[in-house]
Design a protein around this motif. Structure first.
Motif, PDB file in Angstrom:
ATOM      1  N   PHE A  44       0.837  -1.187   0.000  1.00 12.90           N
ATOM      2  CA  PHE A  44       0.000   0.000   0.000  1.00 12.90           C
ATOM      3  C   PHE A  44       0.878   1.246   0.000  1.00 12.90           C
ATOM      4  O   PHE A  44       1.792   1.374   0.818  1.00 12.90           O
ATOM      5  CB  PHE A  44      -0.898   0.031   1.243  1.00 12.90           C
ATOM      6  CG  PHE A  44      -1.959  -1.040   1.252  1.00 12.90           C
ATOM      7  CD1 PHE A  44      -1.765  -2.210   1.962  1.00 12.90           C
ATOM      8  CD2 PHE A  44      -3.145  -0.853   0.556  1.00 12.90           C
ATOM      9  CE1 PHE A  44      -2.742  -3.196   1.984  1.00 12.90           C
ATOM     10  CE2 PHE A  44      -4.126  -1.837   0.572  1.00 12.90           C
ATOM     11  CZ  PHE A  44      -3.920  -3.003   1.288  1.00 12.90           C
ATOM     12  N   CYS A  45       0.533   2.149  -0.898  1.00 16.70           N
ATOM     13  CA  CYS A  45       1.141   3.473  -0.914  1.00 16.70           C
ATOM     14  C   CYS A  45       0.279   4.371  -0.034  1.00 16.70           C
ATOM     15  O   CYS A  45      -0.959   4.239  -0.032  1.00 16.70           O
ATOM     16  CB  CYS A  45       1.172   3.976  -2.363  1.00 16.70           C
ATOM     17  SG  CYS A  45       1.849   5.617  -2.604  1.00 16.70           S
ATOM     18  N   ALA A  46       0.897   5.272   0.714  1.00 17.92           N
ATOM     19  CA  ALA A  46       0.126   6.116   1.626  1.00 17.92           C
ATOM     20  C   ALA A  46       0.710   7.526   1.687  1.00 17.92           C
ATOM     21  O   ALA A  46       1.923   7.724   1.512  1.00 17.92           O
ATOM     22  CB  ALA A  46       0.087   5.497   3.024  1.00 17.92           C
ATOM     23  N   TYR A  47      -0.162   8.471   1.969  1.00 19.63           N
ATOM     24  CA  TYR A  47       0.177   9.901   2.030  1.00 19.63           C
ATOM     25  C   TYR A  47      -0.210  10.440   3.401  1.00 19.63           C
ATOM     26  O   TYR A  47      -1.251  10.082   3.955  1.00 19.63           O
ATOM     27  CB  TYR A  47      -0.620  10.621   0.944  1.00 19.63           C
ATOM     28  CG  TYR A  47      -0.562  12.127   0.979  1.00 19.63           C
ATOM     29  CD1 TYR A  47      -1.330  12.870   1.888  1.00 19.63           C
ATOM     30  CD2 TYR A  47       0.244  12.835   0.090  1.00 19.63           C
ATOM     31  CE1 TYR A  47      -1.277  14.251   1.913  1.00 19.63           C
ATOM     32  CE2 TYR A  47       0.296  14.217   0.106  1.00 19.63           C
ATOM     33  CZ  TYR A  47      -0.468  14.905   1.017  1.00 19.63           C
ATOM     34  OH  TYR A  47      -0.417  16.278   1.037  1.00 19.63           O
ATOM     35  N   ALA A  48       0.640  11.307   3.936  1.00 24.95           N
ATOM     36  CA  ALA A  48       0.308  11.996   5.184  1.00 24.95           C
ATOM     37  C   ALA A  48       0.599  13.479   5.015  1.00 24.95           C
ATOM     38  O   ALA A  48       1.708  13.865   4.614  1.00 24.95           O
ATOM     39  CB  ALA A  48       1.110  11.441   6.359  1.00 24.95           C
ATOM     40  N   SER A  49      -0.376  14.293   5.347  1.00 23.34           N
ATOM     41  CA  SER A  49      -0.201  15.734   5.283  1.00 23.34           C
ATOM     42  C   SER A  49       0.598  16.213   6.477  1.00 23.34           C
ATOM     43  O   SER A  49       0.327  15.813   7.609  1.00 23.34           O
ATOM     44  CB  SER A  49      -1.569  16.427   5.278  1.00 23.34           C
ATOM     45  OG  SER A  49      -1.437  17.806   5.475  1.00 23.34           O
ATOM     46  N   TYR A  50       1.553  17.072   6.253  1.00 19.50           N
ATOM     47  CA  TYR A  50       2.312  17.629   7.370  1.00 19.50           C
ATOM     48  C   TYR A  50       1.559  18.794   7.999  1.00 19.50           C
ATOM     49  O   TYR A  50       1.553  18.963   9.200  1.00 19.50           O
ATOM     50  CB  TYR A  50       3.678  18.099   6.883  1.00 19.50           C
ATOM     51  CG  TYR A  50       4.543  18.602   8.002  1.00 19.50           C
ATOM     52  CD1 TYR A  50       4.587  19.961   8.332  1.00 19.50           C
ATOM     53  CD2 TYR A  50       5.315  17.721   8.749  1.00 19.50           C
ATOM     54  CE1 TYR A  50       5.364  20.410   9.366  1.00 19.50           C
ATOM     55  CE2 TYR A  50       6.102  18.170   9.790  1.00 19.50           C
ATOM     56  CZ  TYR A  50       6.125  19.516  10.088  1.00 19.50           C
ATOM     57  OH  TYR A  50       6.899  19.963  11.127  1.00 19.50           O
TER      58      TYR A  50
END
Lengths: 117, 116
Positions: A91-97
């Motif tokens: 799984f590719c995942a994104y997190a906003s800073y």
């Protein structure tokens, strides 16, 4: 809202070969994190590799490396010398800073990686 | 071992029932996130608690609720269960976001819920 797209539902590779898993994302932010998580049949979520968007250098972890193209919003994972133990969902995942982690990770739908002996 | 503990690991119940899933975060982590993973699907964000307060809501149904207690463990309550609620429910914790934060979430092993 951010979205993460993994266009390959399933990939197959011969043991000891190299495979690349694709991931694209959509965001209007400039600071964020990107991740690849592995989910083997045990269903445990295991972090494979992490990339900070402000770093131009691509992250590497042993046989795992990424190709991070910020302008193209692309974040692919390359697995070298594939091993049977690499078989899993990735799984590719994104997190906003900027959100301070409020929304956690946004995940793609995953790529099922099969390793052929 | 991620340091995040989830119980129970498996749970089988009937439609219309109510269940509670429990999560203990890693020592020192203030955030607890809940995710739902249905069969062959990605992870859907449900809710985030930080130091006892709700921080963000995702695609959480009104039949579901959560809370985080003073000792930082969290519970996810699922009520009026339907067949479609069958899924793997993950809890994850993280260090506070900031200059030294990695943004990484540390996942428990999940609670597999089967609704019959």
């Amino acid at each position: 809202a951010q979205t993460v797209t993994q266009s390959q539902p399933e990939m197959s590779v011969q043991e000891a070969e190299t495979v690349t898993l694709s991931c694209t994302y959509d965001t209007s932010e400039s600071d964020y994190y990107l991740f690849w998580y592995k989910q083997p049949p045990s269903r445990q979520m295991i972090l494979v590799i992490r990339q900070e968007a402000y770093k131009q250098q691509n992250a590497t972890e042993n046989r795992f490396s990424v190709n991070f193209q910020k302008a193209a919003k692309s974040f692919s994972l390359k697995i070298s010398d594939s091993q049977l133990g690499d078989a899993a969902m990735y799984f590719c995942a994104y997190a906003s800073y900027s959100g301070g982690g409020a929304d956690g990770l946004t995940f793609g739908k995953g790529t099922h990686l099969i390793i052929q002996p | 071992d991620s340091g995040v503990t989830q119980t129970p690991k498996h749970l089988i119940t009937a439609t219309g029932q109510r269940v509670t899933l429990r999560c203990s975060p890693r020592s020192g982590d203030l955030s607890v996130y809940w995710y739902q993973q249905s069969l062959d699907q990605g992870l859907q964000f449900l809710i985030h608690y930080y130091n006892g307060e709700e921080r963000a809501k995702g695609n959480i149904l009104e039949r579901f609720s959560a809370q985080q207690f003073p000792d930082l463990h969290s519970e996810l309550n699922l009520s009026s269960l339907e067949l479609g609620d069958s899924a793997l429910y993950f809890c994850a914790s993280s260090e506070p976001f900031g200059q030294i934060s990695t943004g990484e979430l540390f996942f428990g092993e999940g609670s597999r819920l089967t609704v019959l």
